[in-house]
Motif scaffolding. Structure first.
Motif, PDB file in Angstrom:
ATOM      1  N   ASP A 142     -13.590 -17.159   7.217  1.00  0.00           N
ATOM      2  CA  ASP A 142     -14.964 -17.548   7.517  1.00  0.00           C
ATOM      3  C   ASP A 142     -15.099 -19.065   7.603  1.00  0.00           C
ATOM      4  OD1 ASP A 142     -15.523 -14.868   7.454  1.00  0.00           O
ATOM      5  OD2 ASP A 142     -16.384 -14.890   5.426  1.00  0.00           O
ATOM      6  N   ARG A 143     -14.386 -19.772   6.706  1.00  0.00           N
ATOM      7  CA  ARG A 143     -14.451 -21.226   6.711  1.00  0.00           C
ATOM      8  C   ARG A 143     -13.805 -21.798   7.968  1.00  0.00           C
ATOM      9  NH1 ARG A 143     -11.638 -23.643   1.801  1.00  0.00           N
ATOM     10  NH2 ARG A 143      -9.880 -24.081   3.197  1.00  0.00           N
ATOM     11  N   GLU A 146     -16.248 -21.475  10.716  1.00  0.00           N
ATOM     12  CA  GLU A 146     -17.362 -22.408  10.513  1.00  0.00           C
ATOM     13  C   GLU A 146     -16.931 -23.835  10.848  1.00  0.00           C
ATOM     14  OE1 GLU A 146     -21.332 -23.450   9.395  1.00  0.00           O
ATOM     15  OE2 GLU A 146     -20.360 -21.545   9.866  1.00  0.00           O
TER      16      GLU A 146
END
Length: 220
Positions: A142-143, A146
């Motif tokens: 997810d990072r 992002e």
């Protein structure tokens, strides 16, 4: 007086070089295994054996398999440099903004992005597979997405500042379109599944991105 000199201080640079060589060997072995075996089937004992070091040495340096993969990821993203300098601070990223023509700038970014995707595609597959069984890897996945979005936003903002975005297109929407078109999954689908060459992929990405976000007259 010479008998009182501590010889250990002279050994320190040698020990540091040996430690770095060991770390490099472990990261090399881990990268090869993660990309070929995946996260679940890669084990620390196997990495240690491949690197020619003890399991204790691997655990001392990286503690867990997840920590090892995180370090491999940062090194691979940096092109083999064992550091964690942000993408936006690297020379190759800043060079694209020296290009005045927006299509040429996008083409430069597409070629640079291709080199990065060629390096990270296998690791991303390992991270995505590992995310199903490891919360830390799920958070990393997810990072990554992002961080990629924010790096892309910086690129879109520079296009907007230079007056190149098509009328009515906001920076946020341009970022979303650029982020999606540059997603590594598109690269994998076109090159691995459909067999496109690197040149075909780069040409497609340059053309598609340019027509998606730039003013029409700039694409002629």
């Amino acid at each position: 007086m010479a008998d009182n000199v501590n010889p250990r201080r002279y050994d320190s640079p040698v020990r540091e070089r040996r430690a770095q060589a060991t770390r490099t060997a472990v990261l090399d072995a881990a990268e090869q295994m993660f990309t070929t075996r995946g996260f679940v089937r890669t084990t620390l004992p196997a990495v240690a054996e491949e690197a020619g070091v003890s399991l204790a040495t691997v655990k001392l340096a990286f503690k867990t398999k997840t920590d090892l993969l995180l370090n491999v990821w940062h090194r691979t993203l940096a092109g083999g440099v064992d550091d964690q300098v942000p993408v936006v601070d690297r020379d190759w990223y800043q060079q694209q903004f020296e290009i005045a023509d927006p299509v040429e700038r996008i083409h430069f970014a597409s070629r640079t992005g291709l080199m990065i995707r060629q390096r990270i595609a296998g690791l991303i597959a390992a991270i995505e597979a590992g995310a199903a069984v490891d919360e830390t890897l799920a958070a990393l996945r997810d990072r990554m997405f992002e961080e990629h979005w924010h790096v892309t936003r910086n690129f879109a903002q520079r296009l907007a500042d230079d007056g190149h975005l098509r009328d009515g297109l906001t920076v946020e929407r341009a970022t979303d379109e650029l982020w999606l078109l540059n997603h590594v999954s598109n690269y994998r689908h076109l090159t691995e599944t459909r067999g496109w060459s690197a040149e075909e992929y780069t040409a497609w990405l340059t053309r598609t991105v340019s027509h998606a976000v730039l003013k029409p007259e700039l694409c002629q």
